[in-house]
Design a protein around this motif. Structure first.
Motif, PDB file in Angstrom:
ATOM      1  N   ILE A 114      91.402 -35.152-124.019  1.00  0.00           N
ATOM      2  CA  ILE A 114      92.659 -35.413-123.317  1.00  0.00           C
ATOM      3  C   ILE A 114      93.505 -36.319-124.193  1.00  0.00           C
ATOM      4  CG2 ILE A 114      93.732 -36.271-121.203  1.00  0.00           C
ATOM      5  CD1 ILE A 114      91.005 -36.051-119.854  1.00  0.00           C
ATOM      6  N   THR A 115      94.740 -35.934-124.403  1.00  0.00           N
ATOM      7  CA  THR A 115      95.660 -36.722-125.220  1.00  0.00           C
ATOM      8  C   THR A 115      96.893 -37.063-124.391  1.00  0.00           C
ATOM      9  OG1 THR A 115      94.956 -35.466-127.161  1.00  0.00           O
ATOM     10  CG2 THR A 115      96.921 -36.834-127.396  1.00  0.00           C
ATOM     11  N   SER A 116      97.246 -38.341-124.355  1.00  0.00           N
ATOM     12  CA  SER A 116      98.456 -38.745-123.643  1.00  0.00           C
ATOM     13  C   SER A 116      99.578 -39.016-124.638  1.00  0.00           C
ATOM     14  CB  SER A 116      98.191 -40.003-122.810  1.00  0.00           C
ATOM     15  OG  SER A 116      97.892 -41.099-123.646  1.00  0.00           O
ATOM     16  N   GLU A 117     100.806 -38.844-124.180  1.00  0.00           N
ATOM     17  CA  GLU A 117     101.993 -39.127-124.997  1.00  0.00           C
ATOM     18  C   GLU A 117     101.865 -38.545-126.412  1.00  0.00           C
ATOM     19  OE1 GLU A 117     105.102 -40.816-124.606  1.00  0.00           O
ATOM     20  OE2 GLU A 117     104.705 -40.451-122.501  1.00  0.00           O
ATOM     21  N   GLU A 138      92.425 -30.177-123.691  1.00  0.00           N
ATOM     22  CA  GLU A 138      91.839 -29.077-124.450  1.00  0.00           C
ATOM     23  C   GLU A 138      90.431 -28.793-123.922  1.00  0.00           C
ATOM     24  OE1 GLU A 138      92.452 -29.465-128.783  1.00  0.00           O
ATOM     25  OE2 GLU A 138      93.712 -31.197-128.284  1.00  0.00           O
ATOM     26  N   TYR A 139      90.118 -27.511-123.717  1.00  0.00           N
ATOM     27  CA  TYR A 139      88.848 -27.113-123.102  1.00  0.00           C
ATOM     28  C   TYR A 139      87.978 -26.334-124.086  1.00  0.00           C
ATOM     29  CZ  TYR A 139      91.084 -28.479-118.721  1.00  0.00           C
ATOM     30  OH  TYR A 139      91.707 -29.191-117.720  1.00  0.00           O
ATOM     31  N   ASP A 141      86.511 -23.542-123.774  1.00  0.00           N
ATOM     32  CA  ASP A 141      86.755 -22.096-123.809  1.00  0.00           C
ATOM     33  C   ASP A 141      88.027 -21.726-124.576  1.00  0.00           C
ATOM     34  OD1 ASP A 141      88.735 -22.935-122.107  1.00  0.00           O
ATOM     35  OD2 ASP A 141      88.022 -21.830-120.340  1.00  0.00           O
ATOM     36  N   GLY A 142      88.676 -22.740-125.194  1.00  0.00           N
ATOM     37  CA  GLY A 142      89.866 -22.465-126.002  1.00  0.00           C
ATOM     38  C   GLY A 142      91.182 -22.678-125.267  1.00  0.00           C
ATOM     39  N   ARG A 143      91.099 -22.934-123.976  1.00  0.00           N
ATOM     40  CA  ARG A 143      92.319 -23.170-123.213  1.00  0.00           C
ATOM     41  C   ARG A 143      92.920 -24.531-123.556  1.00  0.00           C
ATOM     42  NH1 ARG A 143      92.384 -23.935-117.759  1.00  0.00           N
ATOM     43  NH2 ARG A 143      90.272 -24.766-117.888  1.00  0.00           N
ATOM     44  N   THR A 144      94.253 -24.578-123.502  1.00  0.00           N
ATOM     45  CA  THR A 144      94.976 -25.851-123.608  1.00  0.00           C
ATOM     46  C   THR A 144      95.947 -25.917-122.437  1.00  0.00           C
ATOM     47  OG1 THR A 144      94.828 -25.930-126.026  1.00  0.00           O
ATOM     48  CG2 THR A 144      96.559 -27.245-124.995  1.00  0.00           C
ATOM     49  N   VAL A 145      95.925 -27.030-121.735  1.00  0.00           N
ATOM     50  CA  VAL A 145      96.829 -27.214-120.598  1.00  0.00           C
ATOM     51  C   VAL A 145      97.709 -28.431-120.869  1.00  0.00           C
ATOM     52  CG1 VAL A 145      97.034 -27.626-118.113  1.00  0.00           C
ATOM     53  CG2 VAL A 145      95.145 -26.229-118.993  1.00  0.00           C
ATOM     54  N   GLU A 183      98.863 -23.381-121.300  1.00  0.00           N
ATOM     55  CA  GLU A 183      99.339 -23.283-119.922  1.00  0.00           C
ATOM     56  C   GLU A 183     100.210 -24.519-119.683  1.00  0.00           C
ATOM     57  OE1 GLU A 183      95.995 -22.976-117.256  1.00  0.00           O
ATOM     58  OE2 GLU A 183      94.857 -21.866-118.770  1.00  0.00           O
ATOM     59  N   ILE A 184     101.322 -24.348-118.998  1.00  0.00           N
ATOM     60  CA  ILE A 184     102.218 -25.473-118.732  1.00  0.00           C
ATOM     61  C   ILE A 184     102.243 -25.745-117.233  1.00  0.00           C
ATOM     62  CG2 ILE A 184     104.541 -26.423-119.008  1.00  0.00           C
ATOM     63  CD1 ILE A 184     103.302 -25.799-121.672  1.00  0.00           C
TER      64      ILE A 184
END
Length: 318
Positions: A114-117, A138-139, A141-145, A183-184
């Protein structure tokens, strides 16, 4: 030739009202922040450090008690005082929004990172975009939200969420930085029961088209002048006329919303040796001149729609 600086807010401002764009980005008039914007800034200042491991106990406290611990409240109050939103009504709203943010999967369950700012830059031959992403998860399974906190009093309508410039910019930035399309999710913190609005996940083809759109916007803005600023005013469009606001007060005595650039006002500008405004403020003491710079009192003659009896030149030195 200098590259055009773009942002989601800049493009939206241009779309909404060409005169507001002219005032903000060419005349460089002071941006008089309202309580809503200041509350939003305060909430962001608090949520960012809460993601750090050393502050995890505060997150657990909020989740367990539905209240904000004293140390977090103290931090929020420091920022609220600086932004002049420390009155009871505003500060209670700030605390409520912090609680909503923490309660809604704040730690992104299952995320590897998890990255903030997160700061990003998108640069081409014609334009440059710099910005920050509130939270990136970042997950495995390759997903990024990507999560974006919203403190506005209304959500996006169907058109705004489908063709959301901010979503497109975040997606393009993530593709260039991480090589994947995210995903946004927008988290509206004034809607505790249903805070999330999710944008459609974009494709590489759509983002390629978006880059072409950004280049066309940059080309247009490279030629933008006062005559162009007078051609697409909010007042003459049904969907944006509300941005002009209304003089007077509401029934409860509080002031009506009114565009900050509707009426004339005096202010102070920091100008260079060519008399070009670098920065402006409502108070002289907010400006700190460097070598070959000086402070001058300036006068803005107001929006041409509402001040037609004034001189045609809407920006002058006094």
């Amino acid at each position: 030739m200098e590259k055009i600086k773009l942002s989601a807010s800049k493009i939206k401002t241009l779309k909404d009202c060409s005169w507001i764009y002219w005032c903000k980005y060419h005349l460089k008039l002071p941006d008089i922040a309202n309580d809503g914007a200041s509350r939003g800034s305060c909430v962001h200042y608090v949520l960012d450090p809460l993601l750090k491991e050393k502050h995890r106990k505060h997150v657990d406290c909020i989740l367990g008690s539905n209240t904000i611990p004293k140390s977090v409240e103290k931090l929020a109050l420091i920022h609220a005082k600086k932004l002049n939103v420390n009155d009871i009504e505003n500060f209670n709203m700030i605390k409520e929004m912090i609680i909503v943010a923490v309660q809604y999967d704040f730690l992104c369950s299952g995320a590897q990172k998890i990255t903030s700012e997160k700061e990003f830059t998108i640069e081409t031959e014609k334009f440059i975009i710099r910005g920050f992403i509130d939270k990136t998860a970042e997950y495995e399974d390759g997903r990024t939200v990507i999560w974006d906190y919203k403190t506005s009093k209304s959500k996006f309508d169907k058109k705004e969420i489908k063709y959301n410039i901010q979503s497109f910019i975040y997606s393009l930035a993530c593709l260039k930085l991480l090589g994947r399309i995210p995903e946004i999710k927008f988290l509206f913190l004034r809607y505790p029961k249903q805070p999330v609005q999710e944008a459609d996940k974009l494709t590489k083809k759509q983002l390629a088209g978006f880059e072409i759109f950004l280049e066309s916007v940059a080309n247009y803005l490279s030629k933008f002048d006062r005559n162009m600023a007078l051609k697409d005013l909010a007042y003459f469009k049904v969907e944006t006329k509300w941005l002009c606001g209304k003089e007077g007060n509401k029934k409860d005595g509080t002031p009506n919303f009114i565009c900050q650039y509707r009426n004339p006002f005096s202010f102070y500008g920091l100008v260079d040796e060519n008399n070009k405004v670098i920065k402006s403020a409502m108070k002289e003491e907010e400006l700190k001149p460097k070598e070959n710079q000086k402070i001058k009192k300036l006068y803005y003659k107001g929006c041409p729609v509402f001040n037609r009896n004034r001189l045609s030149r809407n920006f002058s030195l006094t």
